[in-house]
Write a protein that holds these residues in place. Structure first.
Motif, PDB file in Angstrom:
ATOM      1  N   LEU A   1       0.820  -1.215   0.000  1.00  0.00           N
ATOM      2  CA  LEU A   1       0.000   0.000   0.000  1.00  0.00           C
ATOM      3  C   LEU A   1       0.854   1.265   0.000  1.00  0.00           C
ATOM      4  O   LEU A   1       0.361   2.357  -0.285  1.00  0.00           O
ATOM      5  CB  LEU A   1      -0.950  -0.012   1.202  1.00  0.00           C
ATOM      6  CG  LEU A   1      -1.937  -1.192   1.245  1.00  0.00           C
ATOM      7  CD1 LEU A   1      -2.956  -1.016   2.363  1.00  0.00           C
ATOM      8  CD2 LEU A   1      -2.670  -1.364  -0.084  1.00  0.00           C
ATOM      9  N   ASN A   2       2.118   1.123   0.333  1.00  0.00           N
ATOM     10  CA  ASN A   2       3.039   2.261   0.317  1.00  0.00           C
ATOM     11  C   ASN A   2       3.616   2.429  -1.095  1.00  0.00           C
ATOM     12  O   ASN A   2       4.559   1.732  -1.491  1.00  0.00           O
ATOM     13  CB  ASN A   2       4.154   2.018   1.338  1.00  0.00           C
ATOM     14  CG  ASN A   2       5.069   3.213   1.483  1.00  0.00           C
ATOM     15  OD1 ASN A   2       5.165   4.051   0.583  1.00  0.00           O
ATOM     16  ND2 ASN A   2       5.752   3.295   2.614  1.00  0.00           N
ATOM     17  N   LYS A   3       3.015   3.339  -1.854  1.00  0.00           N
ATOM     18  CA  LYS A   3       3.451   3.531  -3.256  1.00  0.00           C
ATOM     19  C   LYS A   3       4.840   4.159  -3.316  1.00  0.00           C
ATOM     20  O   LYS A   3       5.649   3.874  -4.193  1.00  0.00           O
ATOM     21  CB  LYS A   3       2.496   4.459  -4.010  1.00  0.00           C
ATOM     22  CG  LYS A   3       1.045   4.115  -4.268  1.00  0.00           C
ATOM     23  CD  LYS A   3       0.444   3.049  -3.572  1.00  0.00           C
ATOM     24  CE  LYS A   3      -1.063   3.051  -3.633  1.00  0.00           C
ATOM     25  NZ  LYS A   3      -1.671   2.012  -2.845  1.00  0.00           N
ATOM     26  N   LYS A   4       5.097   5.034  -2.353  1.00  0.00           N
ATOM     27  CA  LYS A   4       6.362   5.772  -2.372  1.00  0.00           C
ATOM     28  C   LYS A   4       7.540   4.811  -2.280  1.00  0.00           C
ATOM     29  O   LYS A   4       8.553   4.963  -2.981  1.00  0.00           O
ATOM     30  CB  LYS A   4       6.377   6.758  -1.195  1.00  0.00           C
ATOM     31  CG  LYS A   4       7.550   7.689  -1.173  1.00  0.00           C
ATOM     32  CD  LYS A   4       7.354   8.767  -0.122  1.00  0.00           C
ATOM     33  CE  LYS A   4       8.488   9.768  -0.137  1.00  0.00           C
ATOM     34  NZ  LYS A   4       9.804   9.178   0.015  1.00  0.00           N
ATOM     35  N   THR A   5       7.396   3.796  -1.446  1.00  0.00           N
ATOM     36  CA  THR A   5       8.516   2.881  -1.253  1.00  0.00           C
ATOM     37  C   THR A   5       8.764   2.027  -2.508  1.00  0.00           C
ATOM     38  O   THR A   5       9.893   1.639  -2.788  1.00  0.00           O
ATOM     39  CB  THR A   5       8.293   2.016   0.013  1.00  0.00           C
ATOM     40  OG1 THR A   5       9.528   1.467   0.426  1.00  0.00           O
ATOM     41  CG2 THR A   5       7.311   0.887  -0.219  1.00  0.00           C
ATOM     42  N   ILE A   6       7.684   1.785  -3.248  1.00  0.00           N
ATOM     43  CA  ILE A   6       7.869   1.052  -4.509  1.00  0.00           C
ATOM     44  C   ILE A   6       8.662   1.930  -5.488  1.00  0.00           C
ATOM     45  O   ILE A   6       9.639   1.487  -6.111  1.00  0.00           O
ATOM     46  CB  ILE A   6       6.513   0.657  -5.133  1.00  0.00           C
ATOM     47  CG1 ILE A   6       5.734  -0.269  -4.191  1.00  0.00           C
ATOM     48  CG2 ILE A   6       6.733  -0.042  -6.481  1.00  0.00           C
ATOM     49  CD1 ILE A   6       4.298  -0.562  -4.660  1.00  0.00           C
ATOM     50  N   LEU A   7       8.250   3.192  -5.570  1.00  0.00           N
ATOM     51  CA  LEU A   7       8.939   4.104  -6.486  1.00  0.00           C
ATOM     52  C   LEU A   7      10.392   4.323  -6.061  1.00  0.00           C
ATOM     53  O   LEU A   7      11.298   4.411  -6.900  1.00  0.00           O
ATOM     54  CB  LEU A   7       8.183   5.435  -6.565  1.00  0.00           C
ATOM     55  CG  LEU A   7       6.852   5.352  -7.329  1.00  0.00           C
ATOM     56  CD1 LEU A   7       6.000   6.591  -7.091  1.00  0.00           C
ATOM     57  CD2 LEU A   7       7.094   5.153  -8.825  1.00  0.00           C
ATOM     58  N   ASP A   8      10.608   4.391  -4.745  1.00  0.00           N
ATOM     59  CA  ASP A   8      11.980   4.561  -4.248  1.00  0.00           C
ATOM     60  C   ASP A   8      12.864   3.369  -4.621  1.00  0.00           C
ATOM     61  O   ASP A   8      14.089   3.500  -4.706  1.00  0.00           O
ATOM     62  CB  ASP A   8      11.981   4.743  -2.724  1.00  0.00           C
ATOM     63  CG  ASP A   8      11.402   6.109  -2.322  1.00  0.00           C
ATOM     64  OD1 ASP A   8      11.259   6.971  -3.208  1.00  0.00           O
ATOM     65  OD2 ASP A   8      11.079   6.288  -1.127  1.00  0.00           O
ATOM     66  N   SER A   9      12.232   2.208  -4.776  1.00  0.00           N
ATOM     67  CA  SER A   9      12.991   1.004  -5.137  1.00  0.00           C
ATOM     68  C   SER A   9      13.020   0.785  -6.648  1.00  0.00           C
ATOM     69  O   SER A   9      13.449  -0.273  -7.122  1.00  0.00           O
ATOM     70  CB  SER A   9      12.354  -0.233  -4.475  1.00  0.00           C
ATOM     71  OG  SER A   9      12.245  -0.071  -3.087  1.00  0.00           O
ATOM     72  N   GLY A  10      12.542   1.784  -7.394  1.00  0.00           N
ATOM     73  CA  GLY A  10      12.363   1.619  -8.832  1.00  0.00           C
ATOM     74  C   GLY A  10      13.616   1.190  -9.578  1.00  0.00           C
ATOM     75  O   GLY A  10      13.574   0.274 -10.408  1.00  0.00           O
ATOM     76  N   ASP A  11      14.742   1.840  -9.294  1.00  0.00           N
ATOM     77  CA  ASP A  11      15.963   1.524 -10.033  1.00  0.00           C
ATOM     78  C   ASP A  11      16.383   0.076  -9.796  1.00  0.00           C
ATOM     79  O   ASP A  11      16.800  -0.630 -10.715  1.00  0.00           O
ATOM     80  CB  ASP A  11      17.099   2.463  -9.599  1.00  0.00           C
ATOM     81  CG  ASP A  11      16.847   3.884 -10.075  1.00  0.00           C
ATOM     82  OD1 ASP A  11      15.974   4.048 -10.961  1.00  0.00           O
ATOM     83  OD2 ASP A  11      17.489   4.815  -9.550  1.00  0.00           O
ATOM     84  N   ARG A  12      16.271  -0.335  -8.526  1.00  0.00           N
ATOM     85  CA  ARG A  12      16.672  -1.699  -8.171  1.00  0.00           C
ATOM     86  C   ARG A  12      15.746  -2.731  -8.839  1.00  0.00           C
ATOM     87  O   ARG A  12      16.210  -3.751  -9.347  1.00  0.00           O
ATOM     88  CB  ARG A  12      16.625  -1.840  -6.634  1.00  0.00           C
ATOM     89  CG  ARG A  12      17.043  -3.188  -6.111  1.00  0.00           C
ATOM     90  CD  ARG A  12      18.523  -3.464  -6.296  1.00  0.00           C
ATOM     91  NE  ARG A  12      18.924  -4.689  -5.638  1.00  0.00           N
ATOM     92  CZ  ARG A  12      19.836  -5.542  -6.091  1.00  0.00           C
ATOM     93  NH1 ARG A  12      20.462  -5.295  -7.242  1.00  0.00           N
ATOM     94  NH2 ARG A  12      20.151  -6.632  -5.421  1.00  0.00           N
TER      95      ARG A  12
END
Lengths: 286, 272
Positions: free
Chosen positions: B255-266
């Motif tokens: 549910l935390n979208k920000k954390t998905i985006l923060d992990s985007g490069d990885r």
């Protein structure tokens, strides 16, 4: 003698008109059952005048139950419920509590029930169609290892010795219920006469539990006692304060947005309004 | 019969759902080896449904802001999916195994889950019913369907609920003014189950019977390798305490979208 039919013992008390409830139940049986739609009522002799002309007409037979009224002046009139087998007009009978309604066709249950001489309902449902497993109302049954039966819907065959033995002992228990409760039940015993407890105790004492119960889901009914509904939010016994119901012109019932298909044991007598009865009558009269 | 995954991705003022959907698409293709079709605002506009995307505003804990809730149009997936067999997933339901491949060719025409399981044992995330005395929740996070008349009716009911949301809110006694696909799907499922439950004809769950779900405060600490993440799980009712949990080869609704985006490069690196 008819082969199969439903049978209700009804006795009015100071609060509730059980003959009116039995009338509504009989209408619902006539409206929904395809093959087994016989329904008769047993009353105390003094109560026969309480049936209106319309009410009398819906029943196949109106019978005075024998040996007078064991309930006397008691307001909780359970005491005559050992007399079913003595006065039923049917070879095979399903006894019913008056405060129920039939909502679809259960005729096909009869063939499987007839494989035993007695079948007491052993599983009941919540209005959401879950098997009700709450022990709140069944402490005596659990604590005393009584068979978990519900006599609000119970089948028996008259030409079998077992029902007579169970009836004989149930009669003794009902007529001496305080002594029996004290001797055979622990401190969880109810302080009133219960038909379920009396029959269950008789079945246990005769050691015929497996012959009188079933592991199958049917017969069953929706039991609207509040604490069987899997929720902590129903704080008193009147479920109608919390759960909306809709009874349609074609006699379909929704409870809390759940369509009801099984026999509906509404338990709260005021739920049966004149409007519900009118719809049942209209459906019956076509 | 064509088969594939559909993801709806409508950006709002802050959250780049399209990027989340593309990241998840790479995870789906890596694990399930099926095509993924992403429906963005552009596709919705081409189909003439722009006005059905925005639902209202809601508070996003992960951003600590009230933002547009662009979660409409799900009921049109029946029309918009290019596949005969479709698995429609939330963009943030990260796919880390191939178990959902068991849906393809399934005799059931519609499957939807009624159970979720929290990342932290016994943690409360959401009620299991729309109302304490009401019907079971069904989770629109993942829905499998074939293009049949029954399924079309299911999505039509969802749309009908959307269009008459205040009425259904009263009848089914659920809270909140904001339309939710979960509620609409729950009502549609209930209606198509003949207004009952626990019967042989129930619309079944997906092969994953419970959707693993994290709450908005939980964060991805590290993608150790493909399909293996370390998650910081905030403890219920203890705002500053957490545990680190390892999630491996398990799909998880983040549910935390920000954390998905923060992990985007990885994610992009691992699921190339």
């Amino acid at each position: 003698m008819n082969d199969r039919g439903y049978f209700i013992i009804a006795q009015n008390n100071q609060e509730y008109d059980y003959t009116r409830m039995a009338y509504a139940l009989a209408l619902s049986i006539k409206n929904t059952q395809s093959t087994v739609k016989n329904v008769s009522i047993a009353l105390a002799g003094a109560d026969e005048h309480l049936l209106t002309k319309e009410q009398r007409w819906i029943f196949d037979e109106v019978i005075e139950f024998p040996w007078g009224d064991d309930a006397g002046a008691d307001n909780w009139k359970i005491n005559n419920k050992w007399k079913y087998v003595h006065c039923t007009p049917y070879k095979e009978t399903v006894i019913l509590d008056a405060d129920m309604l039939f909502l679809s066709d259960y005729s096909h249950w009869w063939d499987s029930m007839s494989m035993q001489s007695i079948v007491a309902t052993s599983n009941v449902l919540t209005y959401r169609n879950e098997i009700a497993q709450s022990s709140y109302y069944r402490k005596t049954f659990i604590s005393n290892n009584l068979p978990n039966i519900y006599t609000a819907f119970m089948y028996f065959r008259k030409n079998n010795e077992l029902i007579w033995e169970v009836t004989k002992l149930t009669q003794l228990i009902m007529q001496n219920w305080q002594d029996f409760y004290l001797k055979y039940l622990d401190a969880t015993r109810p302080t009133w006469l219960s038909a379920d407890v009396a029959y269950a105790l008789a079945i246990k004492l005769l050691d015929v539990g497996s012959e009188c119960t079933t592991k199958t889901l049917t017969p069953t009914f929706v039991h609207m006692k509040t604490r069987m509904q899997y929720t902590d939010n129903l704080v008193d016994e009147d479920w109608t304060k919390y759960i909306p119901t809709y009874f349609t012109a074609d006699c379909q019932l929704k409870v809390g947005n759940y369509q009801q298909y099984y026999p509906f044991h509404y338990h709260i007598k005021t739920w049966l309004t004149d409007d519900v009865i009118k719809k049942l009558e209209d459906a019956f009269n076509g | 019969m064509s088969k594939g995954v559909v993801i709806f991705a409508f950006n709002n003022e802050q959250i780049d759902y399209e990027t989340i959907a593309h990241l998840n698409a790479s995870m789906i293709e890596y694990n399930m080896n099926v095509p993924v079709h992403i429906i963005t605002s552009y596709e919705a506009a081409v189909a003439g449904y722009t006005d059905q995307i925005a639902i209202g505003n809601r508070h996003y804990k992960d951003y600590n802001q009230t933002l547009s809730f662009n979660n409409g149009l799900r009921w049109n997936v029946f029309e918009l999916s290019p596949f005969d067999e479709t698995l429609v997933l939330d963009a943030d339901y990260l796919i880390m195994n191939d178990r959902l491949n068991a849906v393809w060719g399934n005799p059931n025409e519609l499957m939807i889950n009624t159970d979720i399981v929290p990342l932290f044992k016994d943690e409360f995330i959401e009620n299991v019913r729309l109302h304490d005395l009401g019907i079971k929740m069904a989770w629109a996070t993942a829905i499998y369907f074939k293009k049949t008349a029954l399924v079309e009716q299911f999505f039509n009911i969802m749309e009908h609920v959307y269009e008459n949301y205040m009425y259904y809110r009263q009848v089914y006694e659920f809270g909140g003014d904001l339309y939710r696909n979960d509620f609409a799907a729950s009502i549609a499922r209930h209606m198509l189950n003949s207004f009952t439950d626990n019967t042989m004809v129930s619309i079944p769950s997906l092969p994953i019977s419970r959707l693993l779900t994290s709450k908005p405060e939980d964060e991805i600490v590290d993608f150790k390798c493909a399909n293996h993440i370390k998650v910081k799980v905030m403890l219920p009712n203890k705002p500053n305490e957490y545990i680190i949990n390892s999630v491996k080869n398990t799909n998880i609704h983040f549910l935390n979208k920000k954390t998905i985006l923060d992990s985007g490069d990885r994610i992009a690196e691992l699921y190339r």
